[in-house]
Enzyme design. Structure first.
Site, mmCIF file in Angstrom:
data_model
loop_
_atom_site.group_PDB
_atom_site.id
_atom_site.type_symbol
_atom_site.label_atom_id
_atom_site.label_comp_id
_atom_site.label_asym_id
_atom_site.label_seq_id
_atom_site.Cartn_x
_atom_site.Cartn_y
_atom_site.Cartn_z
ATOM 1 N N ASP A 73 0.860 -1.181 0.000
ATOM 2 C CA ASP A 73 0.000 0.000 0.000
ATOM 3 C C ASP A 73 0.898 1.233 0.000
ATOM 4 O OD1 ASP A 73 -2.011 1.830 0.301
ATOM 5 O OD2 ASP A 73 -2.521 1.260 2.358
ATOM 6 N N ASP A 99 -3.379 2.270 -5.717
ATOM 7 C CA ASP A 99 -2.094 2.227 -5.006
ATOM 8 C C ASP A 99 -1.949 1.024 -4.087
ATOM 9 O OD1 ASP A 99 -3.879 3.065 -3.015
ATOM 10 O OD2 ASP A 99 -2.305 4.146 -1.963
ATOM 11 N N GLU A 100 -2.700 -0.031 -4.347
ATOM 12 C CA GLU A 100 -2.644 -1.207 -3.478
ATOM 13 C C GLU A 100 -2.677 -2.475 -4.303
ATOM 14 O OE1 GLU A 100 -5.359 -1.677 0.164
ATOM 15 O OE2 GLU A 100 -6.055 0.098 -0.885
HETATM 16 MG MG LIG Z 1 -2.311 3.975 0.214
#
Ligand SMILES: [Mg+2]
Length: 428
Positions: free
Chosen positions: A40, A138-139
């Site tokens: 993350d 973003d993960e």
């Molecule tokens: Mg994040």
């Protein structure tokens, strides 16, 4: 069901989700011996802005709606760690953020730029495992069970990923490693920013036990007080209840919680290789009730999915809508076309029909997803389509070229983009 068209097959599968199987036998609890990594990025949008604008580094920075001197509507999308010191948080009304820190740097999101950096990161991850499942911009989850030894073990692999990302993008990522997805996700969140937390199989239950129940996937502001009233404050408290008791008190979600509290989560990491279906889904930061906002979200998901399919030269014949309501009940509705398609509008039209005929009984929606299955590879563009469809396909191709150049968000309909900014499509 209500439609007589034989081309149209609608079915409802409540229980598709692996969590919703009936009360389980304890023999299922044996460890599967997997190693799952969750990555993350830290304060992603804000960190990209600070990287791109050196003058904003070290300052409180808020990415989100225009605060308009404190009168702005909409919410904070992401804020820098410096802004968090003032109490600013994701999903907070932008007017509240402004009250807390009027001198912060306020910027509108640049979706295309974030998508560009995201692609860079995701492609780097594929060097470490063929099983990469991107779950948001973003993960991602990686199944590193079989690849970790190539890198000298899970920890060495994680450190290498973090330093590679930092070298290429100058951004930091937090990583969690655990025997299953939900624990890996909790682990990545524990030492942010720039964290690395590893949970081994034999430490799984002792790792989970002291954590607050709000860390359990699905334990939101409505559920937590209910659990606390039962004397459940930590995941360990939850694990001491029997499945039967939790089912009687909470229904299906009770079983879901019981499994998680006992460290059971068999969900596989869904890689793209050999995909029998391809999908996109979004969990809302807050459960939503607004049909228009849901339709906008579905449009975005269809558009994004169709783009991915065209890049991979895939066409699909069956489109599926997935809806998870605020009580965690999950439904899917499908329709099968008589031809394969990769066309955004066509997919959205069918998804809209499915969505309109779905009765959510006044409940709010937690998650929306769109999937295409019965995939065919490399079908010619024009062979199955009438003139209208050719025009639509040409339009899709023009849009694709613009996206390639400027990023995914460059060409979404303007009204949609504005709504995405103003509403709760949040990235942490
Ligand atoms: Mg994040």
């Amino acid at each position: 069901m209500k439609n007589g068209n034989s081309r149209l097959r609608i079915f409802c599968l409540q229980g598709l989700d692996p969590f919703y199987s009936p009360i389980m036998d304890l023999s299922d609890m044996e460890s599967t011996g997997r190693t799952i990594l969750h990555l993350d990025m830290d304060a992603f949008f804000a960190a990209v802005e600070q990287q791109d604008h050196p003058q904003w580094r070290g300052k409180p920075l808020v990415v989100g709606a225009d605060p308009k001197g404190g009168k702005g509507r909409g919410v904070v999308s992401t804020c820098s760690y410096e802004a968090r010191v003032y109490g600013i948080r994701s999903a907070m009304p932008i007017s509240t953020a402004y009250r807390l820190c009027p001198t912060a740097v306020y910027v509108l999101p640049r979706g295309g730029r974030y998508a560009q950096v995201s692609r860079q990161i995701m492609s780097l991850l594929r060097d470490y495992s063929p099983d990469v499942e991107q779950i948001s911009i973003d993960e991602a989850f990686l199944d590193i069970t079989s690849t970790q030894k190539l890198f000298g073990g899970a920890e060495a692999l994680a450190r290498q990923i973090k330093s590679q990302i930092n070298e290429k993008t100058k951004l930091t990522a937090s990583v969690g490693i655990a025997p299953n997805k939900f624990t890996a996700k909790i682990a990545s969140d524990l030492r942010k920013p720039d964290g690395l937390v590893i949970v081994k199989a034999d430490e799984l239950l002792t790792f989970l036990a002291p954590l607050e129940i709000s860390r359990l996937w699905g334990a939101g502001p409505k559920t937590v007080p209910q659990l606390q009233a039962m004397g459940i404050y930590t995941i360990g408290d939850m694990a001491r209840y029997s499945q039967q008791q939790l089912f009687e008190r909470l229904g299906q979600p009770g079983l879901h919680f019981w499994r998680l509290a006992n460290g059971i989560d068999d969900r596989p990491v869904g890689g793209a290789a050999d995909a029998k279906s391809i999908s996109r889904e979004t969990t809302f930061e807050h459960d939503i009730d607004d049909n228009e906002q849901m339709r906008d979200c579905l449009f975005y998901l269809c558009d994004d999915l169709a783009y991915e399919m065209r890049k991979k030269r895939l066409r699909g014949r069956t489109v599926t809508l997935k809806i998870r309501l605020d009580d965690f009940s999950t439904f899917s509705r499908s329709q099968t076309f008589d031809h394969g398609t990769d066309n955004s509008d066509e997919m959205f039209q069918r998804i809209s029909e499915l969505f309109q005929s779905f009765d959510r009984g006044g409940k709010c929606v937690r998650l929306l997803g769109v999937a295409m299955s019965h995939l065919q590879q490399g079908v010619g563009q024009m062979d199955l389509f009438a003139e209208n469809d050719e025009k639509r396909d040409r339009m899709d191709r023009v849009m694709d070229q613009v996206r390639k150049k400027f990023g995914m968000d460059a060409i979404h309909r303007a009204s949609l983009l504005k709504k995405r900014r103003d509403s709760g499509w949040i990235r942490e």
